[in-house]
Design an enzyme around this catalytic site. Structure first.
Site, PDB file in Angstrom:
ATOM      1  N   GLU A 166       0.805  -1.231   0.000  1.00  0.00           N
ATOM      2  CA  GLU A 166       0.000   0.000   0.000  1.00  0.00           C
ATOM      3  C   GLU A 166       0.836   1.278   0.000  1.00  0.00           C
ATOM      4  O   GLU A 166       0.809   2.052   0.968  1.00  0.00           O
ATOM      5  CB  GLU A 166      -0.951   0.001   1.209  1.00  0.00           C
ATOM      6  CG  GLU A 166      -1.945  -1.134   1.197  1.00  0.00           C
ATOM      7  CD  GLU A 166      -3.105  -0.939   2.173  1.00  0.00           C
ATOM      8  OE1 GLU A 166      -3.042  -0.030   3.013  1.00  0.00           O
ATOM      9  OE2 GLU A 166      -4.090  -1.688   2.069  1.00  0.00           O
ATOM     10  N   GLU A 355      -5.539  -8.538   0.790  1.00  0.00           N
ATOM     11  CA  GLU A 355      -6.137  -8.189   2.088  1.00  0.00           C
ATOM     12  C   GLU A 355      -7.609  -7.864   1.897  1.00  0.00           C
ATOM     13  O   GLU A 355      -7.978  -7.128   0.992  1.00  0.00           O
ATOM     14  CB  GLU A 355      -5.500  -6.933   2.704  1.00  0.00           C
ATOM     15  CG  GLU A 355      -4.164  -7.130   3.344  1.00  0.00           C
ATOM     16  CD  GLU A 355      -3.662  -5.839   4.032  1.00  0.00           C
ATOM     17  OE1 GLU A 355      -4.495  -5.025   4.476  1.00  0.00           O
ATOM     18  OE2 GLU A 355      -2.440  -5.676   4.098  1.00  0.00           O
TER      19      GLU A 355
END
Ligand code: NOJ
Length: 465
Positions: A166, A355
């Site tokens: 991320e 995720e």
């Protein structure tokens, strides 16, 4: 339930990250990371929580890997703490740190669990931060060395790599908003950090592939379905487009050779100052897979008061919609929409959900944790995801965040994301209902993909409180 299903090679797994679970923050030669520093000095972390011990995975990894085996989880995503390997960020290697990851990888393989390694999950060595961190272009060389070391040392056993976790979050929250480590603010920090992260993402991928040509190399992106608050309102629609470019396109498009989305995000023009001759090519890398991580959607309204973006987020808690303990709207179509969006890039070969999951305040009652809300959340997310997969055929896996309740950054230990409950006083682990449900889901899936029959009913759901 629909008739759609995932392929028989679908990767089911769980995700974690080093800083959030390991603890042992100064043990056996580990150098400090920006998160060690930030949690010690910064008073904005909820209840002044820190991760000196966290889940103590450093000492309890055998128990946790055995637990995964018992839960039938075939893939384990974890990250390597850069400063455990290179305490100063570069140069001297800490052999004890290397040994630790060797043990984890060997244990996984022994138990039939495939290790999926993230190289960078936000815990930058503090020594590198002292030299400018992500704003210093030399990070590209330091990161390259770290990636090369990991690929050559662990690559005989690790076949699945993710370069960055991320990047939008660690540059945005860490270098623009200052709410994550290292707590820096403003465009002057954010913009160079973005460009250097984009370079590291591609250079990291390249060196792993060069050293381990038979490995699969990916990287992960946070993403959210972005929608205008008021439909048919031009200002909100344009604001949503800007937020979408920032949230969902900023890091993938340069990797795919599409450049930065400056057209839809004018303030990004400032990044050109940092782009050197040859960078456009260096920014690109042909990833084997793209990891996407999604939790919710965001509704966006035009706002004259927000600098640069001119957009503001409508808080879900104020909208009277179901939310998780993070205050994030429960909106399961968001993951599917994101899977569709990322699959639509022609050059993206495979999308893996690295995720997805939810934080709920799970209570232990008579030794059991009946986290039906988490089971419902994942069930719904998977339902829509299967429908998208039936159209794109690019979805290759699904990883729950997270195996264990753990340190949730600025929110400390309050939000519980685990399939397995952790008592942070005793460090005792207790699988929740969702862990048993996930085990059964994986079993049902592999049975039905073998037999071709659709077996959707998960009997665990009939367990009563
Ligand atoms: C994204 C991050 O990768 C992870 O570290 C974090 O805990 C989860 N999302 C939940 O917020």
């Amino acid at each position: 339930m629909s008739n759609y299903n995932f392929s028989k090679n679908f990767h089911w797994g769980v995700s974690t990250s080093a800083f959030q679970i390991e603890g042992a923050y100064d043990k056996e030669g580990k150098g400090p990371s920006i998160w060690d520093e930030f949690t010690q000095k910064n008073k904005t972390i909820l209840n002044n929580h820190h991760a000196k011990v966290a889940c103590d995975f450093y000492h309890k990894y055998e128990e946790d890997i055995s637990l995964m085996k018992d839960l039938g989880i075939p893939n384990f995503r974890f990250s390597i703490s850069w400063s455990r390997i290179f305490p100063d960020g570069y140069g001297r290697v800490n052999q004890k740190g290397v040994d630790f990851y060797d043990r984890i990888i060997d244990q996984c393989i022994e138990k039939g669990i495939e290790p999926w390694v993230t190289l960078y999950h936000w815990d930058l060595p503090q020594k590198i931060e002292l030299r400018g961190g992500w704003t210093n272009r030399r990070i590209v060389d330091w990161f390259y060395d770290f990636a090369a070391f990991c690929a050559s040392h662990f690559g005989d056993r690790v076949k699945r790599w993710m370069v960055l976790n991320e990047p939008m979050v660690f540059t945005g929250a860490g270098y623009f908003l200052g709410i994550h480590a290292p707590g820096r603010r403003g465009l002057k920090n954010f913009i160079p950090a973005v460009h250097h992260a984009v370079l590291c993402q591609a250079e990291g991928g390249r060196i792993i592939k060069e050293l381990q040509p038979d490995s699969k190399v990916g990287t992960t992106f946070s993403c959210s379905l972005i929608e205008p608050f008021r439909y048919e309102n031009k200002k909100d629609e344009r604001a949503a487009k800007r937020v979408d470019a920032l949230t969902n396109r900023l890091f993938i498009e340069p990797a795919l050779g599409l450049g930065y989305p400056i057209g839809d995000l004018p303030f990004l023009k400032r990044i050109e100052k940092y782009i050197r001759h040859g960078d456009e090519t260096r920014m690109q890398f042909d990833f084997d897979f793209i990891g996407i991580q999604n939790y919710t959607r965001e509704l966006i309204k035009y706002s004259a008061f927000t600098p640069y973006l001119k957009a503001k987020l409508i808080e879900s808690r104020k909208r009277n919609v179901p939310v998780t303990d993070m205050g994030w709207e429960v909106y399961p179509k968001s993951l599917a929409e994101m899977a569709k969006k990322f699959s639509a890039y022609e050059k993206v070969k495979e999308v893996i959900i690295t995720e997805n999951g939810a934080a709920f305040s799970d209570e232990v009652k008579n030794g059991n944790i009946y986290d039906k809300s988490r089971v419902d959340y994942i069930t719904q997310n998977l339902k829509y995801l299967k429908q998208v997969n039936a159209c794109t055929n690019k979805i290759g896996g699904y990883f729950v965040w997270s195996l264990l309740d753990n340190f949730e950054w600025a929110e400390g230990y309050r939000p519980r994301f685990g399939l397995v409950h952790v008592d942070f006083k005793t460090l005792e682990r207790t699988p929740k209902l969702s862990a048993l449900w996930y085990k059964k889901t994986i079993e049902i899936h592999s049975e039905s993909s073998k037999s071709g029959k659709i077996l959707e009913n998960n009997p665990i759901l009939s367990i009563q409180k």
